[in-house]
Motif scaffolding. Structure first.
Motif, PDB file in Angstrom:
ATOM      1  N   VAL A  30      40.573  26.741  34.965  1.00 23.34           N
ATOM      2  CA  VAL A  30      40.591  25.692  35.988  1.00 23.34           C
ATOM      3  C   VAL A  30      40.682  26.297  37.382  1.00 23.34           C
ATOM      4  N   THR A  31      41.472  27.356  37.524  1.00 27.65           N
ATOM      5  CA  THR A  31      41.747  27.898  38.854  1.00 27.65           C
ATOM      6  C   THR A  31      41.400  29.378  39.001  1.00 27.65           C
ATOM      7  N   ALA A  32      40.649  29.940  38.074  1.00 24.01           N
ATOM      8  CA  ALA A  32      40.346  31.369  38.121  1.00 24.01           C
ATOM      9  C   ALA A  32      39.663  31.758  39.431  1.00 24.01           C
ATOM     10  N   GLY A  33      38.674  30.986  39.857  1.00 19.69           N
ATOM     11  CA  GLY A  33      37.977  31.293  41.103  1.00 19.69           C
ATOM     12  C   GLY A  33      38.892  31.208  42.307  1.00 19.69           C
ATOM     13  N   ASP A  34      39.780  30.217  42.307  1.00 15.15           N
ATOM     14  CA  ASP A  34      40.725  30.080  43.412  1.00 15.15           C
ATOM     15  C   ASP A  34      41.627  31.308  43.511  1.00 15.15           C
ATOM     16  N   CYS A  35      42.109  31.770  42.360  1.00 17.48           N
ATOM     17  CA  CYS A  35      43.013  32.926  42.351  1.00 17.48           C
ATOM     18  C   CYS A  35      42.294  34.196  42.801  1.00 17.48           C
ATOM     19  N   ALA A  36      41.052  34.349  42.378  1.00 19.50           N
ATOM     20  CA  ALA A  36      40.279  35.513  42.816  1.00 19.50           C
ATOM     21  C   ALA A  36      40.084  35.494  44.319  1.00 19.50           C
ATOM     22  N   ASN A  37      39.749  34.341  44.866  1.00 20.82           N
ATOM     23  CA  ASN A  37      39.510  34.247  46.305  1.00 20.82           C
ATOM     24  C   ASN A  37      40.780  34.418  47.126  1.00 20.82           C
ATOM     25  N   ILE A  38      41.898  33.888  46.620  1.00 23.37           N
ATOM     26  CA  ILE A  38      43.140  34.027  47.387  1.00 23.37           C
ATOM     27  C   ILE A  38      43.586  35.484  47.417  1.00 23.37           C
ATOM     28  N   ALA A  39      43.348  36.215  46.321  1.00 20.81           N
ATOM     29  CA  ALA A  39      43.663  37.644  46.304  1.00 20.81           C
ATOM     30  C   ALA A  39      42.825  38.393  47.321  1.00 20.81           C
ATOM     31  N   LEU A  40      41.556  38.083  47.398  1.00 23.04           N
ATOM     32  CA  LEU A  40      40.679  38.723  48.376  1.00 23.04           C
ATOM     33  C   LEU A  40      41.123  38.412  49.801  1.00 23.04           C
ATOM     34  N   CYS A  41      41.480  37.160  50.051  1.00 21.24           N
ATOM     35  CA  CYS A  41      41.916  36.772  51.394  1.00 21.24           C
ATOM     36  C   CYS A  41      43.193  37.502  51.809  1.00 21.24           C
ATOM     37  N   ALA A  42      44.031  37.839  50.831  1.00 22.56           N
ATOM     38  CA  ALA A  42      45.276  38.550  51.121  1.00 22.56           C
ATOM     39  C   ALA A  42      45.064  40.046  51.268  1.00 22.56           C
ATOM     40  N   GLY A  43      43.889  40.530  50.894  1.00 20.70           N
ATOM     41  CA  GLY A  43      43.605  41.948  51.010  1.00 20.70           C
ATOM     42  C   GLY A  43      43.612  42.698  49.705  1.00 20.70           C
ATOM     43  N   ALA A  44      43.777  41.998  48.585  1.00 17.92           N
ATOM     44  CA  ALA A  44      43.801  42.649  47.275  1.00 17.92           C
ATOM     45  C   ALA A  44      42.438  42.540  46.606  1.00 17.92           C
ATOM     46  N   SER A  45      42.324  43.151  45.428  1.00 15.81           N
ATOM     47  CA  SER A  45      41.060  43.161  44.691  1.00 15.81           C
ATOM     48  C   SER A  45      41.285  42.566  43.300  1.00 15.81           C
ATOM     49  N   PRO A  46      40.742  41.370  43.036  1.00 18.12           N
ATOM     50  CA  PRO A  46      40.989  40.727  41.743  1.00 18.12           C
ATOM     51  C   PRO A  46      40.036  41.207  40.655  1.00 18.12           C
ATOM     52  N   VAL A  47      40.537  41.269  39.439  1.00 14.60           N
ATOM     53  CA  VAL A  47      39.689  41.487  38.268  1.00 14.60           C
ATOM     54  C   VAL A  47      40.181  40.545  37.180  1.00 14.60           C
ATOM     55  N   MET A  48      39.256  39.989  36.417  1.00 16.35           N
ATOM     56  CA  MET A  48      39.616  39.011  35.397  1.00 16.35           C
ATOM     57  C   MET A  48      38.883  39.333  34.105  1.00 16.35           C
ATOM     58  N   ALA A  49      39.608  39.864  33.156  1.00 20.87           N
ATOM     59  CA  ALA A  49      39.031  40.227  31.864  1.00 20.87           C
ATOM     60  C   ALA A  49      40.027  39.843  30.786  1.00 20.87           C
ATOM     61  N   ASP A  50      39.601  39.035  29.828  1.00 21.10           N
ATOM     62  CA  ASP A  50      40.553  38.568  28.815  1.00 21.10           C
ATOM     63  C   ASP A  50      40.140  38.896  27.383  1.00 21.10           C
ATOM     64  N   ALA A  51      39.156  39.785  27.204  1.00 21.83           N
ATOM     65  CA  ALA A  51      38.789  40.208  25.852  1.00 21.83           C
ATOM     66  C   ALA A  51      39.830  41.187  25.332  1.00 21.83           C
ATOM     67  N   ALA A  52      40.354  40.928  24.144  1.00 17.52           N
ATOM     68  CA  ALA A  52      41.405  41.780  23.588  1.00 17.52           C
ATOM     69  C   ALA A  52      40.963  43.233  23.483  1.00 17.52           C
ATOM     70  N   GLU A  53      39.658  43.445  23.313  1.00 20.90           N
ATOM     71  CA  GLU A  53      39.135  44.795  23.132  1.00 20.90           C
ATOM     72  C   GLU A  53      39.240  45.649  24.398  1.00 20.90           C
ATOM     73  N   GLU A  54      39.402  45.021  25.571  1.00 20.47           N
ATOM     74  CA  GLU A  54      39.399  45.804  26.803  1.00 20.47           C
ATOM     75  C   GLU A  54      40.597  45.574  27.729  1.00 20.47           C
TER      76      GLU A  54
END
Length: 273
Positions: A30-54
């Motif tokens: 629901v909010t994955a894109g929002d969280c990625a963008n807020i991290a970028l706005c704060a100066g951080a670098s978001p990554v989102m990976a939820d496969a158990a293999e990685e």
């Protein structure tokens, strides 16, 4: 807010914008894109990976891990546990957002599993969610907080003492505690309750701050402060024709401007030496 605390906040934001820490999210769709963008706005670098293999490999290369229970399922829980264990091995801070644990036994039991295993550095939730973690029972509807909160500070302190991590109980007034220390914060804007993702984005900001400091209480407090100040700024940007949709858009700009203001490393280049 004391001058000493403001000074710590400025140094953390400066380090965050300088180092651009990687924040690994296992979050809700629901909010994955929002969280990625807020991290970028704060100066951080978001990554989102939820496969158990990685997840373990990606977490090991990150600077902080966010576990958000908003759209949980068995597969994602397995991945979250693997990621949290990898984070513990590398001493990477883990920020848990116990979305809706008061409404679902599945969510509650999984959150308690993470907490009792000592895999969580910071919990950032609303009053109802954090209270459910203390009472160990799921009673409630939806994911919203009880608006008549009077003992948020007690919940924050007891949660921190019981699980050995920082608890940030957010709402109209915010309560952050490590068990030994506590902070009470006010700020923000009522329009935060009119959009999706305000809590999730606050959790991400706490993780961004935790990624560059060994002081989780300060990191949690700063994440909450950044969101509160950004909300006030966003509301100030609005025109009479605007509503919650434009407020949410301007909230990203607010986070960018607030963190730019706090960034002493760039405001005073001599601080880098």
């Amino acid at each position: 807010m004391s001058l000493a605390l403001k000074g710590q906040f400025a140094l953390i934001v400066g380090a965050m914008r300088e180092k651009k820490p990687v924040i690994h999210h296992l979050t809700n769709y629901v909010t994955a894109g929002d969280c990625a963008n807020i991290a970028l706005c704060a100066g951080a670098s978001p990554v989102m990976a939820d496969a158990a293999e990685e997840v373990a490999a990606i977490t090991a290369k990150a600077d902080a891990l966010v576990l958000n229970l908003g759209t949980i399922n068995t597969t994602k829980m397995q991945a979250m546990l693997l990621a949290a264990e990898a984070a513990q091995t590398k001493d990477i801070p883990v920020v848990l957002d116990p979305v809706g644990v008061m409404s679902s036994q599945l969510r509650l039991e999984f959150a308690l599993k993470l907490l009792t295993a000592g895999l969580v550095t910071i919990v950032r939730g609303n009053y109802s969610e954090c209270l459910a973690l203390l009472e160990r029972k799921a009673e409630g509807r939806g994911v919203d907080a009880d608006g008549s909160v009077t003992d948020g500070l007690r919940v924050a302190k007891e949660g921190a003492e019981r699980y050995g991590c920082v608890f940030a109980v957010t709402g109209a007034t915010d309560y952050i505690s490590s068990g030994k220390q506590a902070l009470v914060l006010t700020g923000g804007h009522q329009l935060l309750t009119q959009i999706t993702g305000a809590g999730c984005m606050t959790t991400t900001l706490c993780a961004c701050c935790a990624a560059v400091t060994k002081e989780p209480l300060t990191a949690a407090a700063l994440g909450v402060v950044i969101m509160g100040q950004a909300a006030e700024l966003a509301a100030g940007f609005m025109e009479t024709k605007d509503g919650p949709g434009m407020f949410k858009t301007r909230l990203f700009d607010g986070v960018y401007h607030v963190t730019s203001k706090w960034d002493v490393l760039h405001l005073d280049p001599e601080r880098k030496q």
